[in-house]
Design a protein around this motif. Structure first.
Motif, PDB file in Angstrom:
ATOM      1  N   MET A 440      21.641  22.129  -9.639  1.00  0.00           N
ATOM      2  CA  MET A 440      20.811  21.551  -8.585  1.00  0.00           C
ATOM      3  C   MET A 440      19.905  20.488  -9.177  1.00  0.00           C
ATOM      4  O   MET A 440      19.735  20.383 -10.403  1.00  0.00           O
ATOM      5  CB  MET A 440      19.985  22.604  -7.853  1.00  0.00           C
ATOM      6  N   ALA A 441      19.323  19.702  -8.311  1.00  0.00           N
ATOM      7  CA  ALA A 441      18.382  18.663  -8.732  1.00  0.00           C
ATOM      8  C   ALA A 441      17.556  18.243  -7.531  1.00  0.00           C
ATOM      9  O   ALA A 441      17.985  18.359  -6.382  1.00  0.00           O
ATOM     10  CB  ALA A 441      19.117  17.453  -9.309  1.00  0.00           C
ATOM     11  N   ALA A 442      16.364  17.752  -7.787  1.00  0.00           N
ATOM     12  CA  ALA A 442      15.506  17.213  -6.735  1.00  0.00           C
ATOM     13  C   ALA A 442      15.872  15.759  -6.474  1.00  0.00           C
ATOM     14  O   ALA A 442      16.476  15.078  -7.315  1.00  0.00           O
ATOM     15  CB  ALA A 442      14.043  17.313  -7.137  1.00  0.00           C
ATOM     16  N   ALA A 443      15.512  15.285  -5.296  1.00  0.00           N
ATOM     17  CA  ALA A 443      15.724  13.880  -4.922  1.00  0.00           C
ATOM     18  C   ALA A 443      14.403  13.305  -4.429  1.00  0.00           C
ATOM     19  O   ALA A 443      13.627  13.983  -3.747  1.00  0.00           O
ATOM     20  CB  ALA A 443      16.782  13.763  -3.827  1.00  0.00           C
ATOM     21  N   ILE A 444      14.149  12.055  -4.786  1.00  0.00           N
ATOM     22  CA  ILE A 444      12.956  11.359  -4.300  1.00  0.00           C
ATOM     23  C   ILE A 444      13.275   9.885  -4.152  1.00  0.00           C
ATOM     24  O   ILE A 444      14.049   9.309  -4.928  1.00  0.00           O
ATOM     25  CB  ILE A 444      11.761  11.557  -5.265  1.00  0.00           C
ATOM     26  N   ARG A 445      12.727   9.276  -3.131  1.00  0.00           N
ATOM     27  CA  ARG A 445      12.809   7.828  -2.968  1.00  0.00           C
ATOM     28  C   ARG A 445      11.487   7.357  -2.392  1.00  0.00           C
ATOM     29  O   ARG A 445      11.069   7.782  -1.309  1.00  0.00           O
ATOM     30  CB  ARG A 445      13.955   7.437  -2.042  1.00  0.00           C
ATOM     31  N   SER A 446      10.809   6.501  -3.131  1.00  0.00           N
ATOM     32  CA  SER A 446       9.526   5.974  -2.658  1.00  0.00           C
ATOM     33  C   SER A 446       9.693   5.300  -1.307  1.00  0.00           C
ATOM     34  O   SER A 446      10.635   4.522  -1.102  1.00  0.00           O
ATOM     35  CB  SER A 446       8.971   4.966  -3.680  1.00  0.00           C
ATOM     36  N   ASN A 447       8.803   5.603  -0.386  1.00  0.00           N
ATOM     37  CA  ASN A 447       8.853   5.010   0.941  1.00  0.00           C
ATOM     38  C   ASN A 447       7.964   3.774   0.966  1.00  0.00           C
ATOM     39  O   ASN A 447       6.777   3.840   0.639  1.00  0.00           O
ATOM     40  CB  ASN A 447       8.382   6.002   2.008  1.00  0.00           C
ATOM     41  N   ILE A 448       8.532   2.652   1.352  1.00  0.00           N
ATOM     42  CA  ILE A 448       7.841   1.371   1.285  1.00  0.00           C
ATOM     43  C   ILE A 448       7.614   0.843   2.698  1.00  0.00           C
ATOM     44  O   ILE A 448       8.521   0.862   3.532  1.00  0.00           O
ATOM     45  CB  ILE A 448       8.662   0.353   0.474  1.00  0.00           C
ATOM     46  N   THR A 449       6.422   0.389   2.967  1.00  0.00           N
ATOM     47  CA  THR A 449       6.104  -0.243   4.242  1.00  0.00           C
ATOM     48  C   THR A 449       6.190  -1.753   4.085  1.00  0.00           C
ATOM     49  O   THR A 449       5.573  -2.329   3.197  1.00  0.00           O
ATOM     50  CB  THR A 449       4.691   0.132   4.702  1.00  0.00           C
ATOM     51  N   VAL A 450       6.978  -2.402   4.931  1.00  0.00           N
ATOM     52  CA  VAL A 450       7.223  -3.839   4.844  1.00  0.00           C
ATOM     53  C   VAL A 450       6.907  -4.481   6.194  1.00  0.00           C
ATOM     54  O   VAL A 450       7.218  -3.922   7.251  1.00  0.00           O
ATOM     55  CB  VAL A 450       8.689  -4.124   4.451  1.00  0.00           C
ATOM     56  N   GLU A 451       6.314  -5.644   6.148  1.00  0.00           N
ATOM     57  CA  GLU A 451       5.993  -6.354   7.380  1.00  0.00           C
ATOM     58  C   GLU A 451       7.263  -6.676   8.159  1.00  0.00           C
ATOM     59  O   GLU A 451       8.267  -7.092   7.594  1.00  0.00           O
ATOM     60  CB  GLU A 451       5.239  -7.644   7.065  1.00  0.00           C
ATOM     61  N   ALA A 452       7.211  -6.456   9.458  1.00  0.00           N
ATOM     62  CA  ALA A 452       8.377  -6.693  10.304  1.00  0.00           C
ATOM     63  C   ALA A 452       7.931  -7.069  11.708  1.00  0.00           C
ATOM     64  O   ALA A 452       6.897  -6.623  12.194  1.00  0.00           O
ATOM     65  CB  ALA A 452       9.259  -5.447  10.356  1.00  0.00           C
ATOM     66  N   ARG A 453       8.738  -7.892  12.350  1.00  0.00           N
ATOM     67  CA  ARG A 453       8.481  -8.314  13.725  1.00  0.00           C
ATOM     68  C   ARG A 453       9.719  -8.081  14.581  1.00  0.00           C
ATOM     69  O   ARG A 453      10.850  -8.174  14.096  1.00  0.00           O
ATOM     70  CB  ARG A 453       8.089  -9.795  13.790  1.00  0.00           C
ATOM     71  N   PRO A 579       1.808  -3.288   6.640  1.00  0.00           N
ATOM     72  CA  PRO A 579       1.017  -2.305   5.898  1.00  0.00           C
ATOM     73  C   PRO A 579      -0.436  -2.329   6.355  1.00  0.00           C
ATOM     74  O   PRO A 579      -0.998  -3.385   6.621  1.00  0.00           O
ATOM     75  CB  PRO A 579       1.154  -2.765   4.441  1.00  0.00           C
ATOM     76  N   GLY A 580      -1.029  -1.164   6.458  1.00  0.00           N
ATOM     77  CA  GLY A 580      -2.436  -1.057   6.830  1.00  0.00           C
ATOM     78  C   GLY A 580      -3.217  -0.325   5.761  1.00  0.00           C
ATOM     79  O   GLY A 580      -2.710  -0.043   4.670  1.00  0.00           O
ATOM     80  N   ASP A 581      -4.453   0.013   6.071  1.00  0.00           N
ATOM     81  CA  ASP A 581      -5.292   0.719   5.102  1.00  0.00           C
ATOM     82  C   ASP A 581      -4.672   2.048   4.687  1.00  0.00           C
ATOM     83  O   ASP A 581      -4.820   2.497   3.547  1.00  0.00           O
ATOM     84  CB  ASP A 581      -6.686   0.960   5.687  1.00  0.00           C
ATOM     85  N   HIS A 582      -3.962   2.678   5.630  1.00  0.00           N
ATOM     86  CA  HIS A 582      -3.362   3.979   5.346  1.00  0.00           C
ATOM     87  C   HIS A 582      -2.258   3.870   4.298  1.00  0.00           C
ATOM     88  O   HIS A 582      -1.920   4.843   3.632  1.00  0.00           O
ATOM     89  CB  HIS A 582      -2.793   4.583   6.630  1.00  0.00           C
ATOM     90  N   THR A 583      -1.671   2.671   4.155  1.00  0.00           N
ATOM     91  CA  THR A 583      -0.549   2.509   3.235  1.00  0.00           C
ATOM     92  C   THR A 583      -0.951   2.828   1.806  1.00  0.00           C
ATOM     93  O   THR A 583      -0.223   3.511   1.077  1.00  0.00           O
ATOM     94  CB  THR A 583       0.007   1.075   3.310  1.00  0.00           C
ATOM     95  N   ASN A 584      -2.100   2.333   1.394  1.00  0.00           N
ATOM     96  CA  ASN A 584      -2.564   2.569   0.031  1.00  0.00           C
ATOM     97  C   ASN A 584      -3.416   3.827  -0.110  1.00  0.00           C
ATOM     98  O   ASN A 584      -3.806   4.185  -1.215  1.00  0.00           O
ATOM     99  CB  ASN A 584      -3.365   1.357  -0.462  1.00  0.00           C
TER     100      ASN A 584
END
Length: 736
Positions: A440-453, A579-584
């Motif tokens: 077994m092994a753990a999985a992780i992927r950083s979640n990134i917030t990107v500007e979008a319209r 991204p907003g203040d919550h992002t960081n």
């Protein structure tokens, strides 16, 4: 305009209150019929009157200079219209050109084998390719750096996607620990290997350039193309409604796009260029090779006190992208003292860049095997060791996590897989000539917030149109955006049309980094929220008290058709997610747990993966079927990464020795076992307006390590140099 300045609950309430029951459902892809019938047109298939065809000229040495070029025979070959070489308009290296490139001049340095230096244009692709073979080049070779020593870094911790991490007194914590683990792992070059190679159709309409190109981002591509051609970005239109896979290799503008644009300008005709499969190995970027040192120090009970993940990667000269090998390790496990970073060795290799799951794909191959080895040395079950070192907050800076259901993924995965039946003693289970093991092994992927319209138009007939320059590279963008809007506005799926893949549409995130679906969906949700407010105002109620369902607005004991509220007038809204203040303020990531069972031939060392189970936390599930498909593909890639994939460079010439599917081995149907996939859904209010987290790259993170750990459990053999091919196992297999 809607944006992220709204309070958290208000930002996502449009989806929280929705009752249409479309979002999250395993709806078939809306673009599926067009693809299976051939109606979907990819870049090279686009029709263009009087189109010509180009073939890129590439150098055939790995380092040196060009003394002379003789294109006489090529220019007089049948069907040839132009041979463009040594021209101020031709970039020496169009791929990954973030600065205005220099023109090719005789005597300029050759950086890598396969570097482009011109283009042949003819009336057919076959004629262009045949004529290209007639171009004679006289080289002045020099000794290149084709086989760099990754144990001797040259640049320490250069700027990259993930800054180096140094917390606490690592050396003191490591040296004083009750248990210390210290090992080195290596991973090779990986190719993106998309089914559709890089391809472009370029044409000019007066001073306006129109490109049909196989790219993961249309809007972002206009800037790179503008810099390469020294024209204004607003004079460029990039169109990519269908893209046959990308896996990171199409995040940058392909060399063929630049050459096609120049050739079209020169000849006055539309020009099509498709890179050959062998050219893509050199002209499209690859995942860099890595050398990783992993150090883990614990107390006697197995609590991690120090964690080190230090890597060296190879990259060509003057290229900025550094594989962020430790990006997943940063926040994955406890340990106050941390030393993590990436150093660089420069080489005469083609450009390395972001390939699916940059950082985590290769980083977890080392980290998750190291965790397995440490657990065994400590006498702990691998899951228990991980559970014991599950941090309550970021071990780097103390920031809180968003939704983090990693422990739940362990538990559910173990239950579904049958982990409690595992024999922890290596090489103890056998079925005839096959050694059986589980891991077994753990999985992780950083979640990134990107500007979008995204722009949403609700038409008078009650139908909606979604417009954004997002692309669909096989991931399901058309379907997901339809579901978000149908859910938010209370419409049936057939009432929503999606227009994407065109740089003239509102700028979105593009496909890459696992941020495309969540970012573009957030923009669409915000636009729908504005439309809902308008409808509520016309109905004379508060938006929070109104429900949209089946084409009706419901509030105050009234059920009013949307067509009646619209009264012949379309309502339009622009959604802007960023991204907003919550992002960081918090750490956001997707998580999971992989479980694998393998059989290893006791005679030949052949490895067969017999079954896999994966359980994942991806926030809100936008479409269960497309999400499962993405995870499935990632897990299969994980199998290929640990068992097959190895981009090999000839140390004498700098040439890839296996630049096609005949020699670069990827996992096939025969290599892919039954795979059980399950999601633990927990809407992440802090991640973005859609409450969703990245899924596309998560499946590739940790999957290969689970297989590697299963191979050890089957054979008692640890391999740290990937891929694990049978020649690395056969001599060490246990005797009968």
């Amino acid at each position: 305009m809607a944006d992220q300045e709204l309070p958290t609950r208000e930002r996502i309430s449009v989806l929280d209150r929705a009752v249409q029951r479309v979002l999250g459902q395993p709806i078939d892809r809306t673009d599926g019929p067009a693809k299976v019938t051939g109606d979907a047109r990819y870049a090279f298939e686009m029709a263009a009157k009087d189109a010509l065809y180009g073939h890129i000229l590439t150098v055939q040495i790995g380092a040196g200079t060009i003394r002379s070029i003789d294109a006489t025979a090529a220019r007089t070959a049948p069907g040839v219209v132009a041979v463009l070489i040594d021209d101020d308009r031709l970039p020496a290296d169009a791929v990954n050109s973030f600065d205005k490139p220099k023109s090719w001049r005789l005597g300029r340095e050759i950086e890598f084998f396969g570097q482009g230096f011109g283009v042949v244009v003819a009336t057919s692709a076959e004629a262009a390719r045949a004529a290209a073979a007639l171009v004679k080049v006289d080289y002045a070779p020099r000794t290149g750096r084709f086989d760099p020593d990754l144990s001797k870094p040259e640049e320490h911790e250069p700027e990259g996607l993930r800054p180096a991490v140094h917390t606490g007194d690592f050396d003191a914590a490591f040296d004083g620990a009750a248990y210390r683990y210290d090992a080195v792992f290596t991973t090779p070059i990986h190719f993106p290997a998309a089914m559709e190679p890089q391809a472009t159709l370029a044409r000019w309409e007066d001073d306006r350039l129109i490109l049909h190109s196989s790219l993961q981002s249309t809007g972002g591509a206009t800037k790179a193309i503008a810099r390469a051609l020294d024209i204004k970005a607003d004079r460029i239109r990039v169109i990519a409604p269908f893209v046959g896979g990308g896996f990171g290799g199409k995040t940058s503008v392909g060399a063929e796009a630049i050459y096609a644009a120049i050739a079209a300008k020169e000849t006055g005709h539309p020009v099509k260029i498709v890179q050959t499969r062998r050219q893509t190995a050199h002209l499209a970027h690859h995942r860099a090779p890595t050398r990783q040192r992993v150090r883990i120090a614990t107390d006697a009970e197995g609590h991690i006190r120090a964690f080190g993940h230090n890597s060296v990667i190879a990259q060509r000269h003057d290229r900025w992208f550094i594989e962020p090998v430790h990006i997943g390790t940063t926040h994955l496990y406890a340990g106050a003292a941390r030393s993590m970073g990436v150093d660089v060795v420069r080489a005469n290799h083609p450009t390395s860049g972001a390939v699916r799951s940059p950082g985590e794909a290769c980083g977890t191959l080392a980290i998750e095997v190291a965790m397995d080895e440490a657990a065994e040395a400590l006498g702990l079950d691998p899951i228990e060791f991980r559970r014991r070192n599950e941090p309550g907050a970021s071990p780097v800076d103390g920031k809180p996590f968003g939704t983090r259901k990693l422990v739940e993924c362990y538990d559910e995965g173990a239950r579904r897989f049958g982990w409690d039946r595992r024999n922890p003693v290596p090489a103890s289970v056998r079925e005839g000539d096959w050694l059986i093991g589980t891991g077994m092994a753990a999985a992780i992927r950083s979640n990134i917030t990107v500007e979008a319209r995204a722009n949403i138009t609700l038409h008078p007939d009650g139908s909606a149109l979604v417009e954004t320059d997002m692309t669909d590279i096989g991931t399901g963008t058309y379907t997901i955006l339809m579901q978000v809007v149908a859910e938010a506005l209370g419409l049936s799926p057939d009432k929503v049309r999606v227009a994407i893949g065109d740089s003239t549409l509102p700028r979105s995130a593009g496909s890459g980094g696992s941020f495309g679906a969540s970012s573009s969906s957030s923009a669409a949700a915000l636009a729908c929220q504005d439309i809902a407010r308008t409808l509520a105002a016309r109905m004379g109620v508060d938006a929070g008290d109104m429900t949209l369902q089946e084409g009706h607005a419901i509030a105050a004991n009234r059920r009013v058709p949307l067509t009646e509220l619209l009264a012949g007038e379309a309502v339009r809204a622009d959604g802007h997610a960023k991204p907003g203040d919550h992002t960081n303020a918090h750490v956001s990531a997707s998580y999971g747990a992989h479980f694998a069972e393998v059989a290893v031939s006791a005679t030949t060392g052949e490895v067969r993966v017999r079954r896999m189970t994966g359980v994942f936390d991806i926030g809100r599930v936008l479409n269960e079927k497309t999400a499962r498909s993405q995870i499935l593909g990632g897990m299969i890639w994980g199998i290929g990464s640990v068992l097959h994939e190895d981009g090999m460079i000839d140390a004498r010439t700098g040439q890839f020795t296996n630049p096609d599917f005949g020699e670069y081995h990827i996992a096939t149907h025969a290599d892919s076992p039954p795979i059980d996939i399950h999601f633990i859904e927990a809407v992440d209010d802090l991640a973005n307006e859609a409450g969703a987290k990245g899924v596309g790259e998560l499946g590739n993170s940790g999957a290969g390590a689970a297989v590697a750990n299963a191979i050890y459990n089957a054979t008692g053999i640890r391999i740290h140099d990937y891929p694990i091919t049978l020649d690395k196992l056969i001599d060490a297999l246990p005797e009968d």
